[in-house]
Scaffold this active site. Sequence first.
Site, mmCIF file in Angstrom:
data_model
loop_
_atom_site.group_PDB
_atom_site.id
_atom_site.type_symbol
_atom_site.label_atom_id
_atom_site.label_comp_id
_atom_site.label_asym_id
_atom_site.label_seq_id
_atom_site.Cartn_x
_atom_site.Cartn_y
_atom_site.Cartn_z
ATOM 1 N N LYS A 1 0.845 -1.205 0.000
ATOM 2 C CA LYS A 1 0.000 0.000 0.000
ATOM 3 C C LYS A 1 0.880 1.255 0.000
ATOM 4 C CE LYS A 1 -0.366 -0.153 5.065
ATOM 5 N NZ LYS A 1 -1.240 -0.418 6.211
ATOM 6 N N ASP B 1 -8.602 1.129 0.554
ATOM 7 C CA ASP B 1 -8.403 1.577 1.921
ATOM 8 C C ASP B 1 -9.798 1.745 2.535
ATOM 9 O OD1 ASP B 1 -7.157 2.420 4.241
ATOM 10 O OD2 ASP B 1 -5.862 3.873 3.241
ATOM 11 N N HIS C 1 -7.455 10.462 6.016
ATOM 12 C CA HIS C 1 -8.463 10.070 7.001
ATOM 13 C C HIS C 1 -9.451 11.216 7.234
ATOM 14 C CE1 HIS C 1 -5.381 7.041 8.007
ATOM 15 N NE2 HIS C 1 -6.388 6.328 8.447
#
Length: 223
Positions: free
Chosen positions: A119, A203, A132
């Site tokens: 990733k 994700d 986020h």
Amino acid sequence: INGFQEAAPSPLFVSIDQEGGMVNRFKGLKGFPAMPSAYFLGKKNDTATTRHFSDNIASTLSNLGFNLNYAPSLDIHNANCPVIGARERAFSMNPAVIAAQAEEVIKSHNNFNIGTVVKHFPGHGNSTVDSHWGVTDVTKTWQPAEILPYKVLIENNMAEAVMTAHIVNGKLDESKLPATLSKKIITGLLRDSLHFNGVVFSDDMMMQAISKQYGLEESIFLS
């Protein structure tokens, strides 16, 4: 976990983010072995050291019943990146070091029958915002070298699965869809250009780079 596996009609993926360093679900204070950061390992750049600590991670996961780890990270180290570099989650600024270190981590996991997920494709290391919490546009900061660790691991048959990033990259998709939702980046670049035929994980779809910008139905359809 054993009970779930026994009850399931087909084997379950039981997964975790256990990178070491700050992304460490099993703390030393709870009696688990020390697990330093990827950046620590990359600075040492010593195969035996990386193997030792990766074996610690993989054996711990195996003993607890996990069979899939969202690691290692192939991102480029940039200390100014709040979510990767500042948290020492990347091995190095050098793509060759990243690829070599990641291979050792993957080999250790394979020895303990733990799957790995590299990733965050196509590169989160030069971001200046944490995905986020909102839109992360790397159009001005992303570099083509960030693809090189993926290219090496795919060519060496070491990339078992790839996790997408929720970053916007106008250099790769002028429509500026986040990579997770971009056919140009996932199908065009990862599948067609790099010839990756394994599993692609997104994700977390509840991260705000996705959830604040797209409704559930739209984001699931696009991904």
